[in-house]
Design a protein around this motif. Structure first.
Motif, PDB file in Angstrom:
ATOM      1  N   CYS A   1      20.974  19.064   0.765  1.00 51.31           N
ATOM      2  CA  CYS A   1      20.545  18.716  -0.593  1.00 51.31           C
ATOM      3  C   CYS A   1      21.646  19.050  -1.598  1.00 51.31           C
ATOM      4  CB  CYS A   1      19.263  19.464  -0.919  1.00 51.31           C
ATOM      5  SG  CYS A   1      18.626  19.098  -2.567  1.00 51.31           S
ATOM      6  N   LEU A   2      22.221  20.239  -1.477  1.00 50.81           N
ATOM      7  CA  LEU A   2      23.298  20.641  -2.389  1.00 50.81           C
ATOM      8  C   LEU A   2      24.507  19.730  -2.264  1.00 50.81           C
ATOM      9  CD1 LEU A   2      23.109  24.540  -2.152  1.00 50.81           C
ATOM     10  CD2 LEU A   2      22.578  23.097  -4.122  1.00 50.81           C
ATOM     11  N   GLU A   3      24.808  19.311  -1.055  1.00 50.72           N
ATOM     12  CA  GLU A   3      25.954  18.407  -0.851  1.00 50.72           C
ATOM     13  C   GLU A   3      25.677  17.045  -1.491  1.00 50.72           C
ATOM     14  OE1 GLU A   3      29.635  16.921   0.338  1.00 50.72           O
ATOM     15  OE2 GLU A   3      28.891  18.942   0.023  1.00 50.72           O
ATOM     16  N   ARG A   4      24.461  16.541  -1.361  1.00 46.65           N
ATOM     17  CA  ARG A   4      24.116  15.268  -1.989  1.00 46.65           C
ATOM     18  C   ARG A   4      24.210  15.358  -3.507  1.00 46.65           C
ATOM     19  NH1 ARG A   4      18.920  13.091   1.528  1.00 46.65           N
ATOM     20  NH2 ARG A   4      20.056  12.761   3.467  1.00 46.65           N
ATOM     21  N   ILE A   5      23.719  16.445  -4.062  1.00 45.67           N
ATOM     22  CA  ILE A   5      23.792  16.641  -5.511  1.00 45.67           C
ATOM     23  C   ILE A   5      25.247  16.738  -5.961  1.00 45.67           C
ATOM     24  CG2 ILE A   5      23.291  18.281  -7.379  1.00 45.67           C
ATOM     25  CD1 ILE A   5      20.606  18.812  -5.952  1.00 45.67           C
ATOM     26  N   ARG A   6      26.067  17.462  -5.216  1.00 47.81           N
ATOM     27  CA  ARG A   6      27.487  17.580  -5.560  1.00 47.81           C
ATOM     28  C   ARG A   6      28.157  16.217  -5.570  1.00 47.81           C
ATOM     29  NH1 ARG A   6      32.187  17.371  -3.345  1.00 47.81           N
ATOM     30  NH2 ARG A   6      31.420  17.115  -1.238  1.00 47.81           N
ATOM     31  N   LEU A   7      27.864  15.389  -4.573  1.00 48.21           N
ATOM     32  CA  LEU A   7      28.452  14.044  -4.510  1.00 48.21           C
ATOM     33  C   LEU A   7      27.970  13.169  -5.670  1.00 48.21           C
ATOM     34  CD1 LEU A   7      28.307  13.397  -0.658  1.00 48.21           C
ATOM     35  CD2 LEU A   7      30.350  13.781  -2.063  1.00 48.21           C
ATOM     36  N   LEU A   8      26.700  13.278  -6.020  1.00 47.00           N
ATOM     37  CA  LEU A   8      26.176  12.514  -7.159  1.00 47.00           C
ATOM     38  C   LEU A   8      26.841  12.942  -8.463  1.00 47.00           C
ATOM     39  CD1 LEU A   8      22.387  12.384  -6.231  1.00 47.00           C
ATOM     40  CD2 LEU A   8      23.985  10.450  -6.285  1.00 47.00           C
ATOM     41  N   ARG A   9      27.105  14.234  -8.627  1.00 45.86           N
ATOM     42  CA  ARG A   9      27.814  14.704  -9.824  1.00 45.86           C
ATOM     43  C   ARG A   9      29.247  14.194  -9.835  1.00 45.86           C
ATOM     44  NH1 ARG A   9      25.653  20.132  -8.924  1.00 45.86           N
ATOM     45  NH2 ARG A   9      27.750  20.672  -8.329  1.00 45.86           N
ATOM     46  N   GLU A  10      29.917  14.248  -8.713  1.00 44.53           N
ATOM     47  CA  GLU A  10      31.306  13.778  -8.629  1.00 44.53           C
ATOM     48  C   GLU A  10      31.414  12.294  -8.930  1.00 44.53           C
ATOM     49  OE1 GLU A  10      32.993  14.815  -4.868  1.00 44.53           O
ATOM     50  OE2 GLU A  10      33.070  16.964  -5.346  1.00 44.53           O
ATOM     51  N   ARG A  11      30.431  11.509  -8.488  1.00 53.22           N
ATOM     52  CA  ARG A  11      30.442  10.059  -8.738  1.00 53.22           C
ATOM     53  C   ARG A  11      29.987   9.705 -10.149  1.00 53.22           C
ATOM     54  NH1 ARG A  11      26.663   8.047  -4.405  1.00 53.22           N
ATOM     55  NH2 ARG A  11      26.505   6.336  -5.863  1.00 53.22           N
ATOM     56  N   GLY A  12      29.506  10.686 -10.901  1.00 54.42           N
ATOM     57  CA  GLY A  12      29.064  10.429 -12.266  1.00 54.42           C
ATOM     58  C   GLY A  12      27.636   9.932 -12.370  1.00 54.42           C
ATOM     59  N   VAL A  13      26.901   9.910 -11.265  1.00 57.09           N
ATOM     60  CA  VAL A  13      25.501   9.489 -11.309  1.00 57.09           C
ATOM     61  C   VAL A  13      24.679  10.554 -12.040  1.00 57.09           C
ATOM     62  CG1 VAL A  13      23.457   8.942  -9.914  1.00 57.09           C
ATOM     63  CG2 VAL A  13      25.719   8.119  -9.217  1.00 57.09           C
ATOM     64  N   ILE A  14      24.887  11.812 -11.701  1.00 55.48           N
ATOM     65  CA  ILE A  14      24.280  12.921 -12.439  1.00 55.48           C
ATOM     66  C   ILE A  14      25.321  13.389 -13.442  1.00 55.48           C
ATOM     67  CG2 ILE A  14      23.391  15.275 -12.329  1.00 55.48           C
ATOM     68  CD1 ILE A  14      22.373  14.669  -9.520  1.00 55.48           C
ATOM     69  N   ARG A  15      25.018  13.209 -14.728  1.00 56.33           N
ATOM     70  CA  ARG A  15      25.978  13.551 -15.777  1.00 56.33           C
ATOM     71  C   ARG A  15      25.685  14.896 -16.415  1.00 56.33           C
ATOM     72  NH1 ARG A  15      26.206   8.221 -19.377  1.00 56.33           N
ATOM     73  NH2 ARG A  15      24.060   8.848 -19.634  1.00 56.33           N
ATOM     74  N   GLY A  16      24.517  15.472 -16.147  1.00 55.63           N
ATOM     75  CA  GLY A  16      24.203  16.768 -16.727  1.00 55.63           C
ATOM     76  C   GLY A  16      22.748  17.111 -16.501  1.00 55.63           C
ATOM     77  N   TYR A  17      22.383  18.278 -16.989  1.00 62.22           N
ATOM     78  CA  TYR A  17      21.020  18.770 -16.878  1.00 62.22           C
ATOM     79  C   TYR A  17      20.550  19.118 -18.283  1.00 62.22           C
ATOM     80  CZ  TYR A  17      22.455  19.113 -12.047  1.00 62.22           C
ATOM     81  OH  TYR A  17      22.925  18.818 -10.804  1.00 62.22           O
ATOM     82  N   HIS A  18      19.272  18.831 -18.561  1.00 59.35           N
ATOM     83  CA  HIS A  18      18.772  18.986 -19.916  1.00 59.35           C
ATOM     84  C   HIS A  18      17.432  19.708 -19.914  1.00 59.35           C
ATOM     85  CE1 HIS A  18      21.811  15.975 -20.880  1.00 59.35           C
ATOM     86  NE2 HIS A  18      21.353  15.305 -19.846  1.00 59.35           N
ATOM     87  N   ALA A  19      17.211  20.471 -20.963  1.00 52.63           N
ATOM     88  CA  ALA A  19      15.925  21.132 -21.153  1.00 52.63           C
ATOM     89  C   ALA A  19      14.963  20.175 -21.838  1.00 52.63           C
ATOM     90  CB  ALA A  19      16.105  22.386 -22.008  1.00 52.63           C
TER      91      ALA A  19
END
Length: 123
Positions: free
Chosen positions: A6-24
């Protein structure tokens, strides 16, 4: 799946720019922002310089949550929050109506707001 997968998938999504940040998810009334409105605005002359300048300056106002550049009858959609209706009126008359590039605007008060927290894949 395993936590490491799961952490590896999230890391790859962040690197590709799919996940751009986290918000409250903030409760606006708790911050004295009990009124939310959507304001559409038309600007002239309609040029890239005017659009870019207006977008930047409007986004810097403390009442503004979001600014969208749009197509159609309106050039902008501006999401605004204020403590009350009087503050919204003051924002509209003192901040928007005095701007030379604005030729017109309309305001819609938001009674309720629902935001999706998950996105489903499109077919």
């Amino acid at each position: 799946i395993a936590p490491s997968t799961c952490l590896e998938r999230i890391r790859l999504l962040r690197e590709r720019g799919v996940i751009r940040g986290y918000h409250a998810d903030v409760d606006l009334p708790s911050l004295n922002r009990g009124v939310r409105a959507l304001v559409t605005a038309q600007v002239r002359p309609l040029s890239r310089a005017v659009i870019d300048s207006f977008q930047r300056s409007i986004a810097d106002l403390p009442e503004v949550l979001s600014v969208y550049v749009t197509a159609g009858n309106d050039d902008f959609l501006i999401e605004v929050t204020t403590p009350d209706i009087d503050a919204l009126h003051a924002f509209l008359t003192d901040r928007l109506a005095l701007r030379r590039e604005i030729v017109g605007f309309r305001t819609s008060i938001v009674f309720r707001h629902l935001r999706k927290t998950t996105l489903e894949p499109l077919p």
